[in-house]
Design an enzyme around this catalytic site. Sequence first.
Site, short mmCIF file in Angstrom:
data_model
loop_
_atom_site.label_atom_id
_atom_site.label_comp_id
_atom_site.label_asym_id
_atom_site.label_seq_id
_atom_site.Cartn_x
_atom_site.Cartn_y
_atom_site.Cartn_z
N ASP A 1 34.52 8.42 105.66
CA ASP A 1 33.64 8.70 106.12
C ASP A 1 31.55 7.80 105.42
OD1 ASP A 1 35.30 10.69 106.79
OD2 ASP A 1 33.72 12.07 106.66
N GLU B 1 39.21 18.38 96.84
CA GLU B 1 38.84 17.02 97.28
C GLU B 1 38.72 16.49 97.15
OE1 GLU B 1 35.69 17.98 100.27
OE2 GLU B 1 36.33 16.70 102.08
C1 GLC Z 1 36.56 14.12 105.50
C2 GLC Z 1 37.55 12.73 105.28
C3 GLC Z 1 38.40 12.53 106.25
C4 GLC Z 1 39.50 13.47 106.48
C5 GLC Z 1 38.99 14.86 106.52
C6 GLC Z 1 39.59 16.30 106.67
O1 GLC Z 1 35.88 13.85 106.74
O2 GLC Z 1 36.70 12.09 104.94
O3 GLC Z 1 39.70 11.37 105.46
O4 GLC Z 1 40.51 13.95 107.19
O5 GLC Z 1 37.68 15.34 105.91
O6 GLC Z 1 40.17 16.20 104.80
#
Ligand code: GLC
Length: 428
Positions: free
Chosen positions: A167, A396
């Site tokens: 992101d 995460e």
């Molecule tokens: C965030 C991450 C993305 C992922 C999402 C759900 O937005 O950057 O890559 O798919 O979270 O885990």
Amino acid sequence: MNAANTSQALEHAFAVLRENDRGTYTVPTKGLYPFQWNWDSCLTALGLAELDEDRAWTEIETLFAHQWPDGMIPHIVFHVPADTYFPGPDIWGTNRPTPTSGITQPAVAGFAVKRLFERATDKAMAAARCRALLPKIDAWHRWFYENRDPHGEGLVAILHPWEAGRDNSVDWDAALAKVPTTGITPYTRRDTDHANPAHRPTKAQYDAYVWLLEHFRALDWDNTKLHDASPFQVIDPAFNAILIRACTDLSAMAATLGQVEISQRNAARAERALAALDTLWSPEEGRYLARNRVTGEQIASQSIGGLLPVFAPIPAERAKGIAERVQALLDVLGYIVPSHEPDAVGFEPQRYWRGPVWLVTNFMIADGLRNAGETAMADAIAQSSLELISKSGFAEYYDPSTGEPLGGGRFTWTAAMVIEFLRAKTAA
Ligand code: GLC
């Protein structure tokens, strides 16, 4: 990790998968991400297969049941209402029968399905389910090249940073700075309720994310218009490489299942795109660099996006160069592979995709290095990943210097990747 620790880690990983299982799909983690995410699901299916093969196929089938008529697989499927996430279905306004977002995510499905197929113990079931998925994945691949490479350069562009799955990567900074932010509807973020704001994207970045979303919504999410109308068009080497790997894998699988046309189409896509990808290689940096399609400029950002292309069948000397870069990171950091070079502009060790280690990108880089014969570096990445979870649990993302856990906890795809790393270790 000894045998007792290995079996404890496996049990822990399975518990995280079960906890985030909603029956026919998984959520990335409770609270922070209460819906189905595209590439999370496809990679998570690999871990699910170790628990229940049938359930693993269902994970991908559920995602593909929400394919758009034009072929796109959306990045989020909002199966049930939840108010803990912004932007929710009303903001996206895509008018799908089950609400979805209006953008896509890295095309890992072709890779994941091939791996499920190869490992299946129930071969007849795997072949039947694979046969049904192949044309849908093929349609998604076609969608990419038609809609995100409308002028036929051989490489697709992302139109929103969220499409890359990384992101707030430093890679997007300059291009995102050109996206206007005036006139957006006031909004309240929800991610910062669940995670430390210092570890998340900034407000300025969020404003640009929302502006792009509202701009595309005003164009009725018509993918024949979005590319040329977007002020943000970035050719990300990682995103392209994942698509190339998926085309390659889909082609091989289709050949095995006698679907000759799908096989040939995807082989041709991969061949053409692989040649185009090579134009992004920077000999000076020893990595691939993104390109801003709007300005034509190369983006000199030293991120993991330049190393991830090893996931595709790139030339051996490129893979060797990437292995050397990973070794250099291992020499200076406690944990690899950071999402940005620690001595480069923009590095922040705790902010999301601007420095932290993520196990999904570790998995893809390690897989690519192993395929390229760079076994020692693949093993080093696997070991670092397992050290992180032993120390800090199934987070995460992680600080590459200290290994501190960051973002959401008890994360689904982190657990799935741990299962993959442990599987490779016990097979060795
Ligand atoms: C965030 C991450 C993305 C992922 C999402 C759900 O937005 O950057 O890559 O798919 O979270 O885990």
